[in-house]
Design a protein around this motif. Structure first.
Motif, PDB file in Angstrom:
ATOM      1  N   GLU A  36     -27.701 -97.142  16.173  1.00 50.20           N
ATOM      2  CA  GLU A  36     -27.697 -97.152  17.645  1.00 50.20           C
ATOM      3  C   GLU A  36     -29.097 -96.958  18.200  1.00 50.20           C
ATOM      4  O   GLU A  36     -29.501 -97.608  19.166  1.00 50.20           O
ATOM      5  CB  GLU A  36     -26.777 -96.057  18.188  1.00 50.20           C
ATOM      6  N   ILE A  37     -29.836 -96.034  17.612  1.00 52.29           N
ATOM      7  CA  ILE A  37     -31.209 -95.786  18.073  1.00 52.29           C
ATOM      8  C   ILE A  37     -32.051 -97.051  17.938  1.00 52.29           C
ATOM      9  O   ILE A  37     -32.840 -97.401  18.830  1.00 52.29           O
ATOM     10  CB  ILE A  37     -31.831 -94.618  17.282  1.00 52.29           C
ATOM     11  N   LEU A  38     -31.872 -97.764  16.831  1.00 55.73           N
ATOM     12  CA  LEU A  38     -32.655 -98.978  16.605  1.00 55.73           C
ATOM     13  C   LEU A  38     -32.315-100.074  17.603  1.00 55.73           C
ATOM     14  O   LEU A  38     -33.180-100.891  17.943  1.00 55.73           O
ATOM     15  CB  LEU A  38     -32.436 -99.475  15.180  1.00 55.73           C
ATOM     16  N   GLU A  39     -31.086-100.099  18.100  1.00 55.33           N
ATOM     17  CA  GLU A  39     -30.735-101.092  19.121  1.00 55.33           C
ATOM     18  C   GLU A  39     -31.623-100.916  20.346  1.00 55.33           C
ATOM     19  O   GLU A  39     -32.157-101.883  20.887  1.00 55.33           O
ATOM     20  CB  GLU A  39     -29.263-100.963  19.503  1.00 55.33           C
ATOM     21  N   GLY A  40     -31.764 -99.662  20.789  1.00 61.21           N
ATOM     22  CA  GLY A  40     -32.615 -99.396  21.940  1.00 61.21           C
ATOM     23  C   GLY A  40     -34.082 -99.655  21.643  1.00 61.21           C
ATOM     24  O   GLY A  40     -34.816-100.204  22.474  1.00 61.21           O
ATOM     25  N   TYR A  41     -34.507 -99.280  20.460  1.00 66.23           N
ATOM     26  CA  TYR A  41     -35.912 -99.467  20.084  1.00 66.23           C
ATOM     27  C   TYR A  41     -36.267-100.949  20.018  1.00 66.23           C
ATOM     28  O   TYR A  41     -37.306-101.374  20.535  1.00 66.23           O
ATOM     29  CB  TYR A  41     -36.179 -98.801  18.740  1.00 66.23           C
ATOM     30  N   LYS A  42     -35.405-101.741  19.403  1.00 63.99           N
ATOM     31  CA  LYS A  42     -35.689-103.172  19.273  1.00 63.99           C
ATOM     32  C   LYS A  42     -35.694-103.869  20.631  1.00 63.99           C
ATOM     33  O   LYS A  42     -36.434-104.836  20.837  1.00 63.99           O
ATOM     34  CB  LYS A  42     -34.660-103.824  18.351  1.00 63.99           C
TER      35      LYS A  42
END
Length: 251
Positions: A36-42
């Protein structure tokens, strides 16, 4: 020679693309939260390419020592990043990013009504934990069962997962009647429909989770940038939703 500027430009673009790519090695308890964190980061960094490998912290530490191409390492036990530092394989100091918790979870029973003492019951025939030798969550499960006096009594019931995500999968597939898994996994929607019992953290050593940027990524600004992103409010909100205690929120 007109082709030289074009060649230099192509090489420059190649170097830039390489700098915008990094690989994360992460403990399996982070599987859902980190996704989930990577979704926002990407979404904020669409030019960066990120690969994530999930596994047991001990095994990934050995892989890094043996040259595995990991740029950022998120461990379920800060002792492993500290070991990498001692080996001269880190570009940053080991830092705490969260404190994990362990729970009893079952697909076939109401685990919210169970305690560790119930693991000795005759109707509970298979108990899944992560392999204590290389998975911090497994080591803490062993400590908690030892502290409550049930470890020796359940030896013939134990089945071992390669990591904590594999352990949760074993229980979800009913290969085990009950398991000791990460709270962060028990809170994933697919598992959260079944209750869990939060194990008293006074029964085991703390799951102090730490990360480092590896020596390989010493000059990889994208890798360093993501490590910093884990300390931002959007990342913290997700981590807390999955049951992690953050360094600033520790009692």
């Amino acid at each position: 020679m007109k082709w030289i500027p074009g060649l230099l430009l192509a090489l420059g673009l190649s170097f830039t693309a390489q700098a915008e790519k990094f690989t994360i090695a992460a403990a399996s308890d982070l599987r859902y939260a980190l996704d989930e964190i990577l979704e926002g980061y990407k979404a904020e960094h669409p030019d960066q390419r990120v690969e994530v490998i999930y596994g047991s912290s001990g095994k990934m530490t050995t892989q890094i020592i043996n040259g595995a191409p990991y740029d950022v390492f998120f461990s379920a036990d800060i002792a492993f990043p500290e070991k990498l530092k001692e080996e001269g394989l880190t570009a940053t100091e080991p830092e705490v990013y969260a404190i994990g918790r362990i729970v009893l979870w079952s697909k076939t029973q109401d685990a919210s009504r169970l305690t560790l003492a119930d693991l000795t019951r005759d109707d509970i025939k298979r108990i899944a934990i992560a392999q204590p030798a290389h998975a911090p969550y497994g080591a803490r499960a062993q400590e908690a069962m030892t502290a409550t006096g049930v470890w020796d009594q359940v030896q013939d019931k134990l089945v071992f997962g390669e990591n904590i995500a594999h352990t949760a999968q074993m229980v979800a597939s009913e290969a085990a009647d009950v398991g000791i898994i990460a709270l962060s996994l028990a809170r994933f929607p697919d598992l959260a429909s079944h209750g869990h019992y939060l194990i008293d953290d006074r029964l085991h050593q703390p799951l102090t989770q730490g990360y480092v940027v590896t020596k390989r990524a010493e000059h990889n600004e994208a890798a360093r940038g993501f490590a910093r992103y884990m300390a931002t409010e959007p990342a913290h909100v997700i981590m807390e939703r999955y049951g992690f205690l953050l360094p600033a929120s520790q009692p």
